[in-house]
Motif scaffolding. Structure first.
Motif, PDB file in Angstrom:
ATOM      1  N   PRO A  54      -4.986 -26.813  61.050  1.00 15.80           N
ATOM      2  CA  PRO A  54      -5.773 -27.988  61.463  1.00 15.80           C
ATOM      3  C   PRO A  54      -6.751 -27.634  62.580  1.00 15.80           C
ATOM      4  O   PRO A  54      -6.409 -26.887  63.503  1.00 15.80           O
ATOM      5  CB  PRO A  54      -4.710 -28.968  61.964  1.00 15.80           C
ATOM      6  N   GLN A  55      -7.966 -28.169  62.484  1.00 14.41           N
ATOM      7  CA  GLN A  55      -8.990 -27.905  63.487  1.00 14.41           C
ATOM      8  C   GLN A  55      -9.805 -29.163  63.746  1.00 14.41           C
ATOM      9  O   GLN A  55     -10.075 -29.932  62.818  1.00 14.41           O
ATOM     10  CB  GLN A  55      -9.952 -26.815  63.004  1.00 14.41           C
ATOM     11  N   PRO A  56     -10.221 -29.377  65.003  1.00 18.69           N
ATOM     12  CA  PRO A  56     -11.179 -30.445  65.272  1.00 18.69           C
ATOM     13  C   PRO A  56     -12.562 -29.990  64.809  1.00 18.69           C
ATOM     14  O   PRO A  56     -12.771 -28.791  64.583  1.00 18.69           O
ATOM     15  CB  PRO A  56     -11.113 -30.574  66.803  1.00 18.69           C
ATOM     16  N   PRO A  57     -13.517 -30.888  64.626  1.00 22.17           N
ATOM     17  CA  PRO A  57     -13.442 -32.300  65.015  1.00 22.17           C
ATOM     18  C   PRO A  57     -13.045 -33.254  63.890  1.00 22.17           C
ATOM     19  O   PRO A  57     -12.955 -34.459  64.106  1.00 22.17           O
ATOM     20  CB  PRO A  57     -14.876 -32.587  65.434  1.00 22.17           C
ATOM     21  N   THR A  58     -12.782 -32.751  62.658  1.00 23.10           N
ATOM     22  CA  THR A  58     -12.641 -33.669  61.519  1.00 23.10           C
ATOM     23  C   THR A  58     -11.225 -33.733  60.965  1.00 23.10           C
ATOM     24  O   THR A  58     -10.987 -34.406  59.978  1.00 23.10           O
ATOM     25  CB  THR A  58     -13.650 -33.282  60.413  1.00 23.10           C
ATOM     26  N   GLN A  59     -10.268 -33.065  61.621  1.00 21.34           N
ATOM     27  CA  GLN A  59      -8.898 -33.109  61.119  1.00 21.34           C
ATOM     28  C   GLN A  59      -8.350 -34.533  61.081  1.00 21.34           C
ATOM     29  O   GLN A  59      -7.552 -34.889  60.222  1.00 21.34           O
ATOM     30  CB  GLN A  59      -7.992 -32.218  61.969  1.00 21.34           C
ATOM     31  N   LEU A  61      -9.708 -37.130  60.056  1.00 22.07           N
ATOM     32  CA  LEU A  61     -10.036 -37.815  58.814  1.00 22.07           C
ATOM     33  C   LEU A  61      -9.087 -37.401  57.695  1.00 22.07           C
ATOM     34  O   LEU A  61      -8.646 -38.244  56.917  1.00 22.07           O
ATOM     35  CB  LEU A  61     -11.487 -37.533  58.422  1.00 22.07           C
ATOM     36  N   GLU A  62      -8.771 -36.104  57.622  1.00 23.24           N
ATOM     37  CA  GLU A  62      -7.776 -35.685  56.623  1.00 23.24           C
ATOM     38  C   GLU A  62      -6.451 -36.389  56.870  1.00 23.24           C
ATOM     39  O   GLU A  62      -5.796 -36.854  55.935  1.00 23.24           O
ATOM     40  CB  GLU A  62      -7.576 -34.172  56.639  1.00 23.24           C
ATOM     41  N   GLU A  63      -6.034 -36.466  58.139  1.00 23.31           N
ATOM     42  CA  GLU A  63      -4.770 -37.142  58.456  1.00 23.31           C
ATOM     43  C   GLU A  63      -4.817 -38.605  58.029  1.00 23.31           C
ATOM     44  O   GLU A  63      -3.837 -39.147  57.496  1.00 23.31           O
ATOM     45  CB  GLU A  63      -4.474 -37.033  59.952  1.00 23.31           C
ATOM     46  N   ARG A 128     -15.327 -42.711  67.766  1.00 26.10           N
ATOM     47  CA  ARG A 128     -15.494 -41.380  67.166  1.00 26.10           C
ATOM     48  C   ARG A 128     -15.105 -40.242  68.106  1.00 26.10           C
ATOM     49  O   ARG A 128     -14.352 -39.336  67.714  1.00 26.10           O
ATOM     50  CB  ARG A 128     -16.938 -41.192  66.691  1.00 26.10           C
ATOM     51  N   ALA A 129     -15.592 -40.242  69.335  1.00 26.12           N
ATOM     52  CA  ALA A 129     -15.313 -39.139  70.256  1.00 26.12           C
ATOM     53  C   ALA A 129     -13.811 -38.998  70.481  1.00 26.12           C
ATOM     54  O   ALA A 129     -13.277 -37.878  70.507  1.00 26.12           O
ATOM     55  CB  ALA A 129     -16.040 -39.348  71.574  1.00 26.12           C
ATOM     56  N   HIS A 130     -13.125 -40.111  70.633  1.00 24.14           N
ATOM     57  CA  HIS A 130     -11.673 -40.082  70.839  1.00 24.14           C
ATOM     58  C   HIS A 130     -10.965 -39.512  69.611  1.00 24.14           C
ATOM     59  O   HIS A 130     -10.066 -38.668  69.743  1.00 24.14           O
ATOM     60  CB  HIS A 130     -11.182 -41.490  71.139  1.00 24.14           C
ATOM     61  N   LEU A 131     -11.364 -39.932  68.425  1.00 20.28           N
ATOM     62  CA  LEU A 131     -10.764 -39.418  67.194  1.00 20.28           C
ATOM     63  C   LEU A 131     -10.967 -37.909  67.080  1.00 20.28           C
ATOM     64  O   LEU A 131     -10.037 -37.170  66.736  1.00 20.28           O
ATOM     65  CB  LEU A 131     -11.391 -40.117  65.982  1.00 20.28           C
ATOM     66  N   GLU A 132     -12.158 -37.464  67.393  1.00 15.61           N
ATOM     67  CA  GLU A 132     -12.488 -36.052  67.222  1.00 15.61           C
ATOM     68  C   GLU A 132     -11.838 -35.162  68.277  1.00 15.61           C
ATOM     69  O   GLU A 132     -11.756 -33.940  68.103  1.00 15.61           O
ATOM     70  CB  GLU A 132     -14.009 -35.871  67.231  1.00 15.61           C
ATOM     71  N   GLN A 133     -11.344 -35.773  69.345  1.00 18.26           N
ATOM     72  CA  GLN A 133     -10.637 -35.019  70.382  1.00 18.26           C
ATOM     73  C   GLN A 133      -9.121 -35.088  70.212  1.00 18.26           C
ATOM     74  O   GLN A 133      -8.364 -34.764  71.125  1.00 18.26           O
ATOM     75  CB  GLN A 133     -11.043 -35.545  71.760  1.00 18.26           C
ATOM     76  N   GLY A 134      -8.689 -35.505  69.023  1.00 17.81           N
ATOM     77  CA  GLY A 134      -7.260 -35.539  68.735  1.00 17.81           C
ATOM     78  C   GLY A 134      -6.614 -36.898  68.857  1.00 17.81           C
ATOM     79  O   GLY A 134      -5.383 -37.000  68.806  1.00 17.81           O
ATOM     80  N   ARG A 169     -13.614 -25.698  56.687  1.00 17.80           N
ATOM     81  CA  ARG A 169     -12.606 -26.753  56.564  1.00 17.80           C
ATOM     82  C   ARG A 169     -12.920 -27.874  57.566  1.00 17.80           C
ATOM     83  O   ARG A 169     -14.056 -28.311  57.676  1.00 17.80           O
ATOM     84  CB  ARG A 169     -11.199 -26.172  56.748  1.00 17.80           C
ATOM     85  N   SER A 170     -11.923 -28.336  58.322  1.00 17.17           N
ATOM     86  CA  SER A 170     -12.135 -29.479  59.210  1.00 17.17           C
ATOM     87  C   SER A 170     -12.859 -29.127  60.494  1.00 17.17           C
ATOM     88  O   SER A 170     -13.111 -30.008  61.318  1.00 17.17           O
ATOM     89  CB  SER A 170     -10.791 -30.143  59.542  1.00 17.17           C
ATOM     90  N   ALA A 171     -13.219 -27.861  60.685  1.00 18.04           N
ATOM     91  CA  ALA A 171     -14.033 -27.488  61.843  1.00 18.04           C
ATOM     92  C   ALA A 171     -15.479 -27.940  61.662  1.00 18.04           C
ATOM     93  O   ALA A 171     -16.257 -27.945  62.625  1.00 18.04           O
ATOM     94  CB  ALA A 171     -13.986 -25.977  62.070  1.00 18.04           C
ATOM     95  N   ALA A 172     -15.865 -28.313  60.451  1.00 20.64           N
ATOM     96  CA  ALA A 172     -17.218 -28.811  60.202  1.00 20.64           C
ATOM     97  C   ALA A 172     -17.358 -30.213  60.793  1.00 20.64           C
ATOM     98  O   ALA A 172     -16.448 -31.041  60.659  1.00 20.64           O
ATOM     99  CB  ALA A 172     -17.494 -28.849  58.702  1.00 20.64           C
ATOM    100  N   PRO A 173     -18.484 -30.523  61.449  1.00 16.30           N
ATOM    101  CA  PRO A 173     -18.718 -31.887  61.927  1.00 16.30           C
ATOM    102  C   PRO A 173     -18.669 -32.877  60.766  1.00 16.30           C
ATOM    103  O   PRO A 173     -18.893 -32.500  59.610  1.00 16.30           O
ATOM    104  CB  PRO A 173     -20.127 -31.809  62.527  1.00 16.30           C
TER     105      PRO A 173
END
Length: 205
Positions: A54-59, A61-63, A128-134, A169-173
């Motif tokens: 798993p990697q930010p910033p888009t993990q 969304l998968e979750e 969005r910023a909060h989601l992308e920071q975990g 993978r989820s490292a893509a914006p």
């Protein structure tokens, strides 16, 4: 397992086998179905090999998508159990599965839930910023919106199988993630409906 967290065991051998780990107590069948469904969603989303960390910033969304996938699955399980229970005379257990599902949904439904459209997009921009920071705990509105799309029919579910078929993978914006997902859907000839719908919900242009 009797302790730890449910997970996918990321591995290389055997290469064509996904290992799902669940953490439940004895006879906790609803929790078993829920955890298994969530982790199976990760398998469907191609997140089970050793490279699938798993990697930010888009993990987030998968979750959210695999959580919605699991909640949808509980509804299908309840309907199936009621009609054709695996144990004779046990059709009433479908009620327990439905209640477990309803409790999950209620946990994600907050006061002032944003509705699809400008209200939902405004919620996303604010969060969005909060989601992308975990901050995946704030993804409730997205989970329920994705659940609604998955429950429209199997077309959106097919699109999950086209996820994460690119090196970043989820490292893509998010914008790039959705574009790569749409391209992957085209390659696999899945409908491409879910990434297009999410792009519209988030109002990403």
């Amino acid at each position: 397992h009797s302790s730890g967290s449910p997970a996918i065991w990321l591995h290389d051998e055997p290469r064509k086998t996904a290992w799902i780990i669940v953490d439940i107590g004895g006879r906790d069948w609803c929790k078993l179905a829920y955890q298994f469904g969530h982790e199976l969603g990760h398998v469907l989303a191609n997140s089970w090999q050793s490279t699938a960390k798993p990697q930010p910033p888009t993990q987030w969304l998968e979750e959210a998508m695999v959580e919605a996938f699991s909640i949808r699955s509980l509804g299908l399980l309840a309907a199936s159990w009621e009609k054709s229970p695996p144990f004779a005379g046990d059709a009433l257990f479908a009620k327990a599965v439905r209640q477990y599902r309803a409790d999950l949904i209620e946990g994600y439904r907050k006061a002032g839930q944003p509705k699809p459209g400008a209200e939902f997009a405004a919620w996303f921009r604010k969060t969005r910023a909060h989601l992308e920071q975990g901050g995946g705990e704030a993804a409730g509105p997205a989970i329920l919106a994705i659940l609604a799309e998955l429950e429209r029919g199997p077309a959106a579910v097919e699109d999950l199988g086209a996820l994460n078929r690119w090196p970043a993978r989820s490292a893509a914006p998010l914008e790039q993630y959705l574009a790569l997902w749409q391209a992957s859907c085209a390659q696999l000839q899945t409908p491409g409906r879910l990434p297009a719908r999410l792009k519209a919900l988030f109002q990403l242009g």
